[in-house]
Design a protein around this motif. Sequence first.
Motif, short mmCIF file in Angstrom:
data_model
loop_
_atom_site.label_atom_id
_atom_site.label_comp_id
_atom_site.label_asym_id
_atom_site.label_seq_id
_atom_site.Cartn_x
_atom_site.Cartn_y
_atom_site.Cartn_z
N GLU A 96 -9.21 -2.62 7.79
CA GLU A 96 -8.51 -1.35 7.58
C GLU A 96 -8.26 -1.16 6.09
O GLU A 96 -8.26 -2.11 5.30
CB GLU A 96 -7.18 -1.34 8.34
N VAL A 97 -8.08 0.12 5.73
CA VAL A 97 -7.77 0.51 4.36
C VAL A 97 -6.61 1.49 4.42
O VAL A 97 -6.61 2.41 5.24
CB VAL A 97 -8.98 1.18 3.68
N ASP A 98 -5.60 1.30 3.56
CA ASP A 98 -4.46 2.20 3.63
C ASP A 98 -4.62 3.37 2.65
O ASP A 98 -5.61 3.47 1.92
CB ASP A 98 -3.14 1.46 3.46
N MET A 99 -3.65 4.23 2.67
CA MET A 99 -3.74 5.48 1.91
C MET A 99 -3.77 5.28 0.39
O MET A 99 -4.08 6.21 -0.35
CB MET A 99 -2.55 6.38 2.26
N THR A 100 -3.42 4.11 -0.08
CA THR A 100 -3.47 3.85 -1.52
C THR A 100 -4.77 3.17 -1.93
O THR A 100 -5.03 3.01 -3.12
CB THR A 100 -2.29 2.95 -1.96
N ARG B 96 -1.48 10.53 -4.62
CA ARG B 96 -1.65 11.67 -3.72
C ARG B 96 -3.12 12.00 -3.54
O ARG B 96 -3.58 12.26 -2.41
CB ARG B 96 -0.90 12.88 -4.27
N GLU B 97 -3.87 11.99 -4.63
CA GLU B 97 -5.30 12.30 -4.54
C GLU B 97 -6.06 11.26 -3.73
O GLU B 97 -7.00 11.59 -3.00
CB GLU B 97 -5.89 12.41 -5.94
N ARG B 98 -5.65 10.00 -3.83
CA ARG B 98 -6.28 8.95 -3.03
C ARG B 98 -6.06 9.22 -1.54
O ARG B 98 -7.00 9.11 -0.73
CB ARG B 98 -5.70 7.58 -3.39
#
Length: 419
Positions: A304-308, A393-395
Amino acid sequence: MSNPRILDPSRALALVGDGARIVAAPGCGAPTTMLHALGKEAPGRGWTLSSGLLLGDYPFIDAVTNRDLRYRTWHVMAPIRALVAGGVVEYVPLRASQVGSYLGRRGVDVAVVRVSPPDGHGYCSVGPSAGYSLDALRMASLRIGEVDPALPRTFGNTTVHRSVFDAFVDTADPTPRYESAKPNETSNKIASHVLSLLPAHPTLQIGIGSIPETVVSSLGDADLESVRFAGMATDEMVDLFERGVIPAAGDEPAIMSPELMGTERIMQFADCNPALSVYPSSIAHDAAVLGGIRRFVSVNTAIEVDMTGQVNSEMVRGRQVSGIGGSLDFVDAASRSAGGLRVIALPSTTSDGAHSRIVPSIGPGGTVTIPRSMVDAIVTEYGVARLDGLSARERAEALIAIAHPNHRDSLVDQVGAQR
């Protein structure tokens, strides 16, 4: 120079003292005959076995389950996941580049490795697996070689003289095999996106799994002019040699690998072939060495990869399912390389589609294997999120755009709630 005694497995293990710390070679270089014997001879001996990734059914596992043999590993495969979760098998989180120093600190009493028969000058080869095998042989006071006539004699740094060994054991088992994962519709789409990121003339590192291995299979139809490889070497790379995608000649080996992971195809190709060289982790996982290679591209997968952009490639719902391996070493190398690139490629959901693998945050049931500052691009079957240079935010916006459409609204809501 002395010659090692040729013994059967039980007599070889009779040389091992009580309470010994035993290290076995991994992967396609694992000494499977001796691992079978370890399980039988372990009761009452107080032995501890350590190893990296092993293929197949872990023939000593009954002794571990019965607490007759202590087992420590830095790579978790399916047969031992439940035992790791239950605390029966001990997992040690190590980068591949750290294994040699780790063994030095803990001490090695016995090294057991798979080797080719000695040549006319008395030299054996550890063949497909040099990662930590030579380190273990150098540190151990007792050295046992499991002799496999089918093992390739590889170029690089894999030779050891027979006089180093105290005993030879003839193997009763074929060389361990690794079957590459088969491409599927999702992995083909992801591989296509990864290929769009690659520069001409890259040196490519791939991790284990369907997606990175599909990238290799797809390179034959890519217009990259030529490709070299570092890290794991697989059967599919032989096809690329035959198609002229990998250069067959040059001052440097076309493939520099710590571990060959494949079948007879890669083993026969590697035998006495200077285009493919096998080196210990002190070279093959050294970020400073690899970072000097221009256009070094690491391609690894994840759970998994998180929002950051943080990457978990080890744990599922609190259970250890793999290891760090060389992934962080190779990502580090790509960070230092002129024109380097760090890619994480994964499906957008779990296999049943129920759970997004792009997540708001890596929670208590996971762990951060690769930090967000060391990832350039995340790839799913829905596209590419280039993270380098983006704000937090852009990530999040870029990652939601490549999540599965069925999960995007939920991700938007969850990320909004976290703010």
